[in-house]
Scaffold this motif. Structure first.
Motif, short mmCIF file in Angstrom:
data_model
loop_
_atom_site.label_atom_id
_atom_site.label_comp_id
_atom_site.label_asym_id
_atom_site.label_seq_id
_atom_site.Cartn_x
_atom_site.Cartn_y
_atom_site.Cartn_z
N MET A 134 0.83 -1.20 0.00
CA MET A 134 0.00 0.00 0.00
C MET A 134 0.86 1.25 0.00
N ASN A 135 0.24 2.36 -0.35
CA ASN A 135 0.92 3.65 -0.22
C ASN A 135 1.11 3.99 1.25
N SER A 136 2.23 4.59 1.56
CA SER A 136 2.52 4.92 2.96
C SER A 136 1.44 5.81 3.56
N ALA A 137 0.85 6.67 2.74
CA ALA A 137 -0.20 7.57 3.23
C ALA A 137 -1.47 6.82 3.60
N ASP A 138 -1.65 5.63 3.05
CA ASP A 138 -2.86 4.84 3.31
C ASP A 138 -2.71 3.87 4.47
N TYR A 139 -1.50 3.77 5.02
CA TYR A 139 -1.26 2.77 6.07
C TYR A 139 -1.97 3.14 7.36
N PHE A 159 5.14 -6.52 10.55
CA PHE A 159 6.45 -6.03 10.16
C PHE A 159 6.29 -5.16 8.92
N ILE A 160 6.89 -3.98 8.93
CA ILE A 160 6.75 -3.04 7.82
C ILE A 160 8.09 -2.83 7.14
N MET A 161 8.09 -2.94 5.82
CA MET A 161 9.29 -2.65 5.03
C MET A 161 9.01 -1.45 4.13
N SER A 162 9.94 -0.53 4.10
CA SER A 162 9.80 0.64 3.24
C SER A 162 11.11 0.86 2.49
N THR A 166 10.60 4.49 -3.19
CA THR A 166 9.18 4.43 -3.49
C THR A 166 8.37 4.86 -2.27
N THR A 167 7.12 5.24 -2.50
CA THR A 167 6.23 5.60 -1.40
C THR A 167 5.41 4.39 -0.94
N LYS A 168 5.68 3.24 -1.53
CA LYS A 168 4.95 2.03 -1.18
C LYS A 168 5.50 1.41 0.11
N LEU A 169 4.59 0.78 0.86
CA LEU A 169 4.96 0.01 2.04
C LEU A 169 4.60 -1.45 1.80
N GLU A 170 5.40 -2.34 2.38
CA GLU A 170 5.08 -3.76 2.38
C GLU A 170 4.82 -4.16 3.84
N VAL A 171 3.58 -4.53 4.13
CA VAL A 171 3.17 -4.84 5.51
C VAL A 171 2.97 -6.35 5.63
N THR A 172 3.81 -6.99 6.43
CA THR A 172 3.71 -8.43 6.64
C THR A 172 3.00 -8.70 7.96
N LEU A 173 1.95 -9.51 7.90
CA LEU A 173 1.13 -9.81 9.07
C LEU A 173 1.16 -11.30 9.39
N LYS A 174 1.44 -11.64 10.64
CA LYS A 174 1.24 -13.02 11.10
C LYS A 174 -0.13 -13.04 11.78
N ILE A 175 -1.02 -13.89 11.26
CA ILE A 175 -2.42 -13.91 11.69
C ILE A 175 -2.74 -15.25 12.34
#
Length: 220
Positions: A134-139, A159-162, A166-175
């Motif tokens: 997602m875009n960092s502004a939308d996180y 866990f968040i990778m930036s 880029t302005t994109k974020l990669e958000v990893t979730l353990k559910i």
């Protein structure tokens, strides 16, 4: 968790009078590519395998082989995140830990930290993994948690990778759920991009999920 709590007793420091040859033998023995060097119990610096191999006479002591050594370290009360950041910044396999008076307390290693992280409850807990882009502004972690909890599941860790490119974020979730089909569909209903998922599900459920994904794609 602090740096003092992740000190390992398995990796001893070198003395400034030790030879380059001894340093290489110890690095091989302890499976590291760096070792701290002490002089009168004071931390002198960190010596690397590559730097030693660049020298011609490895029988000479370290204080003769090197006029200066880099001194990356953390203080004992540093958070484990700072420890990880420092090791990544300097690309080192071992990081010295000092007290407030800069006395050497010990060191930690990449192996020690990875073992510790792997043994944490959230990592060992049964569940699935979702990677959102997602875009960092939308996180909004609150919104993400609300979506997950609406499907009677919980986020065990995130866990968040930036990147600076880029302005994109990669958000990893353990559910907490093994089957992530419903949760993934909920994310997609909120126009969130599911970049990847790692789950265990029945063949039928997996086929249904792939079919729904195809239908969603064709309807775009």
């Amino acid at each position: 968790m602090t740096a003092k709590e992740v000190i390992t007793d398995e990796i001893p420091p070198l003395m400034h009078t030790d030879s380059g040859e001894k340093a290489l033998i110890w690095m091989e023995e302890f499976k590291v590519s760096h070792l701290p060097v002490l002089k009168n119990r004071n931390f002198v610096g960190l010596v690397s395998e590559n730097d030693i191999l660049d020298k011609k006479d490895l029988e000479l002591p370290l204080d003769v082989l090197f006029d200066h050594l880099p001194r990356p370290y953390v203080f004992e009360h540093a958070h484990i995140y700072e420890v990880l950041a420092k090791m990544a910044e300097h690309r080192i396999s071992v990081l010295p830990v000092l007290d407030s008076n800069e006395n050497y307390l010990g060191c930690t290693s990449v192996y020690q930290l990875m073992t510790l992280i792997a043994n944490t409850t959230s990592i060992k807990e049964v569940g699935g993994i979702v990677v959102l882009e997602m875009n960092s502004a939308d996180y909004s972690l609150a919104q993400i948690a609300q979506i997950v909890e609406s499907e009677n599941a919980k986020i065990l860790s995130s866990f968040i990778m930036s990147s600076s490119y880029t302005t994109k974020l990669e958000v990893t979730l353990k559910i907490s759920e093994v089957d992530l089909s419903r949760i993934i569909r909920s994310f997609e209903r909120y126009d969130m991009t599911v970049k990847a998922s790692f789950q265990r599900s029945t063949d039928q459920d997996d086929l249904q999920f792939r079919y729904d994904a195809l239908m969603n794609y064709l309807n775009i």
